[in-house]
Design a protein around this motif. Structure first.
Motif, PDB file in Angstrom:
ATOM      1  N   GLU A  19      -1.925   1.504 -98.577  1.00 47.19           N
ATOM      2  CA  GLU A  19      -1.310   0.192 -98.798  1.00 47.19           C
ATOM      3  C   GLU A  19      -0.584   0.133-100.139  1.00 47.19           C
ATOM      4  O   GLU A  19       0.554  -0.328-100.227  1.00 47.19           O
ATOM      5  N   LEU A  20      -1.240   0.605-101.185  1.00 43.92           N
ATOM      6  CA  LEU A  20      -0.626   0.580-102.515  1.00 43.92           C
ATOM      7  C   LEU A  20       0.599   1.477-102.595  1.00 43.92           C
ATOM      8  O   LEU A  20       1.578   1.146-103.253  1.00 43.92           O
ATOM      9  N   ALA A  21       0.557   2.621-101.929  1.00 47.09           N
ATOM     10  CA  ALA A  21       1.714   3.522-101.924  1.00 47.09           C
ATOM     11  C   ALA A  21       2.913   2.879-101.226  1.00 47.09           C
ATOM     12  O   ALA A  21       4.058   3.059-101.653  1.00 47.09           O
ATOM     13  N   LEU A  22       2.654   2.119-100.183  1.00 50.45           N
ATOM     14  CA  LEU A  22       3.747   1.448 -99.475  1.00 50.45           C
ATOM     15  C   LEU A  22       4.323   0.289-100.282  1.00 50.45           C
ATOM     16  O   LEU A  22       5.503  -0.024-100.174  1.00 50.45           O
ATOM     17  N   LEU A  23       3.511  -0.341-101.105  1.00 42.53           N
ATOM     18  CA  LEU A  23       3.970  -1.465-101.910  1.00 42.53           C
ATOM     19  C   LEU A  23       4.617  -1.051-103.222  1.00 42.53           C
ATOM     20  O   LEU A  23       5.329  -1.834-103.844  1.00 42.53           O
ATOM     21  N   LEU A  24       4.386   0.158-103.657  1.00 43.42           N
ATOM     22  CA  LEU A  24       4.854   0.605-104.963  1.00 43.42           C
ATOM     23  C   LEU A  24       6.367   0.520-105.116  1.00 43.42           C
ATOM     24  O   LEU A  24       6.871   0.045-106.132  1.00 43.42           O
ATOM     25  N   SER A  25       7.108   0.938-104.112  1.00 43.37           N
ATOM     26  CA  SER A  25       8.573   0.925-104.236  1.00 43.37           C
ATOM     27  C   SER A  25       9.108  -0.498-104.330  1.00 43.37           C
ATOM     28  O   SER A  25      10.051  -0.768-105.073  1.00 43.37           O
ATOM     29  N   VAL A  26       8.512  -1.428-103.597  1.00 42.34           N
ATOM     30  CA  VAL A  26       8.951  -2.817-103.657  1.00 42.34           C
ATOM     31  C   VAL A  26       8.648  -3.416-105.018  1.00 42.34           C
ATOM     32  O   VAL A  26       9.482  -4.085-105.619  1.00 42.34           O
ATOM     33  N   ALA A  27       7.456  -3.183-105.536  1.00 50.26           N
ATOM     34  CA  ALA A  27       7.069  -3.725-106.837  1.00 50.26           C
ATOM     35  C   ALA A  27       7.929  -3.138-107.949  1.00 50.26           C
ATOM     36  O   ALA A  27       8.339  -3.849-108.867  1.00 50.26           O
ATOM     37  N   THR A  28       8.207  -1.865-107.890  1.00 52.36           N
ATOM     38  CA  THR A  28       9.021  -1.206-108.910  1.00 52.36           C
ATOM     39  C   THR A  28      10.448  -1.753-108.900  1.00 52.36           C
ATOM     40  O   THR A  28      11.044  -1.962-109.959  1.00 52.36           O
ATOM     41  N   THR A  29      10.981  -2.008-107.724  1.00 59.32           N
ATOM     42  CA  THR A  29      12.349  -2.531-107.614  1.00 59.32           C
ATOM     43  C   THR A  29      12.469  -3.894-108.269  1.00 59.32           C
ATOM     44  O   THR A  29      13.433  -4.162-108.977  1.00 59.32           O
ATOM     45  N   VAL A  31      10.644  -5.143-110.699  1.00 56.52           N
ATOM     46  CA  VAL A  31      10.523  -5.004-112.157  1.00 56.52           C
ATOM     47  C   VAL A  31      11.818  -4.442-112.733  1.00 56.52           C
ATOM     48  O   VAL A  31      12.305  -4.915-113.770  1.00 56.52           O
ATOM     49  N   GLU A  32      12.402  -3.455-112.077  1.00 57.50           N
ATOM     50  CA  GLU A  32      13.660  -2.886-112.558  1.00 57.50           C
ATOM     51  C   GLU A  32      14.770  -3.922-112.519  1.00 57.50           C
ATOM     52  O   GLU A  32      15.620  -3.971-113.422  1.00 57.50           O
ATOM     53  N   ARG A  33      14.791  -4.771-111.504  1.00 51.36           N
ATOM     54  CA  ARG A  33      15.799  -5.825-111.423  1.00 51.36           C
ATOM     55  C   ARG A  33      15.626  -6.816-112.569  1.00 51.36           C
ATOM     56  O   ARG A  33      16.597  -7.270-113.166  1.00 51.36           O
ATOM     57  N   ALA A  34      14.379  -7.148-112.899  1.00 49.22           N
ATOM     58  CA  ALA A  34      14.124  -8.080-114.002  1.00 49.22           C
ATOM     59  C   ALA A  34      14.583  -7.492-115.335  1.00 49.22           C
ATOM     60  O   ALA A  34      15.221  -8.183-116.145  1.00 49.22           O
ATOM     61  N   PHE A  35      14.294  -6.217-115.580  1.00 42.50           N
ATOM     62  CA  PHE A  35      14.730  -5.599-116.831  1.00 42.50           C
ATOM     63  C   PHE A  35      16.250  -5.460-116.886  1.00 42.50           C
ATOM     64  O   PHE A  35      16.863  -5.609-117.941  1.00 42.50           O
ATOM     65  N   SER A  36      16.870  -5.190-115.758  1.00 39.49           N
ATOM     66  CA  SER A  36      18.327  -5.120-115.708  1.00 39.49           C
ATOM     67  C   SER A  36      18.932  -6.484-116.036  1.00 39.49           C
ATOM     68  O   SER A  36      19.915  -6.571-116.773  1.00 39.49           O
ATOM     69  N   TYR A  61      19.484 -16.413-113.517  1.00 40.76           N
ATOM     70  CA  TYR A  61      20.307 -15.242-113.187  1.00 40.76           C
ATOM     71  C   TYR A  61      19.780 -14.527-111.947  1.00 40.76           C
ATOM     72  O   TYR A  61      20.552 -14.180-111.047  1.00 40.76           O
ATOM     73  N   ILE A  62      18.473 -14.317-111.872  1.00 43.12           N
ATOM     74  CA  ILE A  62      17.904 -13.584-110.745  1.00 43.12           C
ATOM     75  C   ILE A  62      18.029 -14.387-109.458  1.00 43.12           C
ATOM     76  O   ILE A  62      18.336 -13.842-108.397  1.00 43.12           O
ATOM     77  N   GLU A  63      17.823 -15.695-109.531  1.00 46.62           N
ATOM     78  CA  GLU A  63      17.890 -16.558-108.350  1.00 46.62           C
ATOM     79  C   GLU A  63      19.232 -17.275-108.270  1.00 46.62           C
ATOM     80  O   GLU A  63      19.324 -18.401-107.815  1.00 46.62           O
ATOM     81  N   ARG A  64      20.312 -16.625-108.673  1.00 44.97           N
ATOM     82  CA  ARG A  64      21.620 -17.271-108.755  1.00 44.97           C
ATOM     83  C   ARG A  64      22.153 -17.735-107.410  1.00 44.97           C
ATOM     84  O   ARG A  64      22.915 -18.690-107.344  1.00 44.97           O
ATOM     85  N   THR A  65      21.753 -17.108-106.314  1.00 46.26           N
ATOM     86  CA  THR A  65      22.214 -17.570-105.002  1.00 46.26           C
ATOM     87  C   THR A  65      21.654 -18.954-104.689  1.00 46.26           C
ATOM     88  O   THR A  65      22.337 -19.777-104.088  1.00 46.26           O
ATOM     89  N   ILE A  66      20.431 -19.211-105.122  1.00 46.87           N
ATOM     90  CA  ILE A  66      19.843 -20.538-104.917  1.00 46.87           C
ATOM     91  C   ILE A  66      20.533 -21.556-105.815  1.00 46.87           C
ATOM     92  O   ILE A  66      20.867 -22.664-105.382  1.00 46.87           O
ATOM     93  N   PHE A  67      20.784 -21.195-107.063  1.00 45.34           N
ATOM     94  CA  PHE A  67      21.390 -22.127-108.003  1.00 45.34           C
ATOM     95  C   PHE A  67      22.836 -22.436-107.651  1.00 45.34           C
ATOM     96  O   PHE A  67      23.334 -23.502-107.989  1.00 45.34           O
ATOM     97  N   ARG A  68      23.535 -21.530-106.974  1.00 48.61           N
ATOM     98  CA  ARG A  68      24.916 -21.804-106.555  1.00 48.61           C
ATOM     99  C   ARG A  68      24.977 -22.877-105.481  1.00 48.61           C
ATOM    100  O   ARG A  68      25.987 -23.550-105.335  1.00 48.61           O
ATOM    101  N   SER A  69      23.916 -23.027-104.716  1.00 47.28           N
ATOM    102  CA  SER A  69      23.916 -24.005-103.631  1.00 47.28           C
ATOM    103  C   SER A  69      23.530 -25.409-104.081  1.00 47.28           C
ATOM    104  O   SER A  69      23.567 -26.341-103.293  1.00 47.28           O
ATOM    105  N   ILE A  70      23.181 -25.597-105.350  1.00 45.70           N
ATOM    106  CA  ILE A  70      22.761 -26.906-105.856  1.00 45.70           C
ATOM    107  C   ILE A  70      23.988 -27.765-106.131  1.00 45.70           C
ATOM    108  O   ILE A  70      24.958 -27.313-106.735  1.00 45.70           O
ATOM    109  N   ASP A  71      23.944 -29.027-105.698  1.00 45.59           N
ATOM    110  CA  ASP A  71      25.031 -29.972-105.923  1.00 45.59           C
ATOM    111  C   ASP A  71      24.858 -30.608-107.305  1.00 45.59           C
ATOM    112  O   ASP A  71      24.010 -31.485-107.499  1.00 45.59           O
TER     113      ASP A  71
END
Length: 95
Positions: A19-29, A31-36, A61-71
């Protein structure tokens, strides 16, 4: 396969490792997106911002698609209700 053969009951530690091995790539992605995002937001010019302000900017910035839809016009009208002590700049209401 372990679930189908009910081996996860016999080997709970191995099942947990799978289970942890399958989740590792998602969790790492994530974190890398946040640091980017932090690298884009926190430049040399903005190096002295507080942690709270940096956190708020990163969420936007990370949730910009949601913020673009706000009136924004609706939000402005909500803040310019008659119940405010002072009108916002640019509003036509005078007290």
């Amino acid at each position: 396969m372990m679930v189908e053969l009910e081996r996860y009951v016999v080997f709970p530690t191995v099942y947990r490792l799978v289970e942890l091995a399958l989740l590792l790539s998602v969790a790492t992605t994530r974190v890398e997106r946040a640091f980017s995002s932090m690298k884009i937001i926190k430049t040399e010019l903005r190096n002295k911002m507080t942690d709270g302000w940096l956190n708020d900017l990163m969420v936007c910035y990370i949730e910009r698609t949601i913020f673009r839809s706000i009136d924004l016009g609706k939000i402005k009208k909500d803040f310019q209700n008659d119940g405010r002590a002072l009108p916002l700049p640019g509003s036509s209401k005078r007290h």
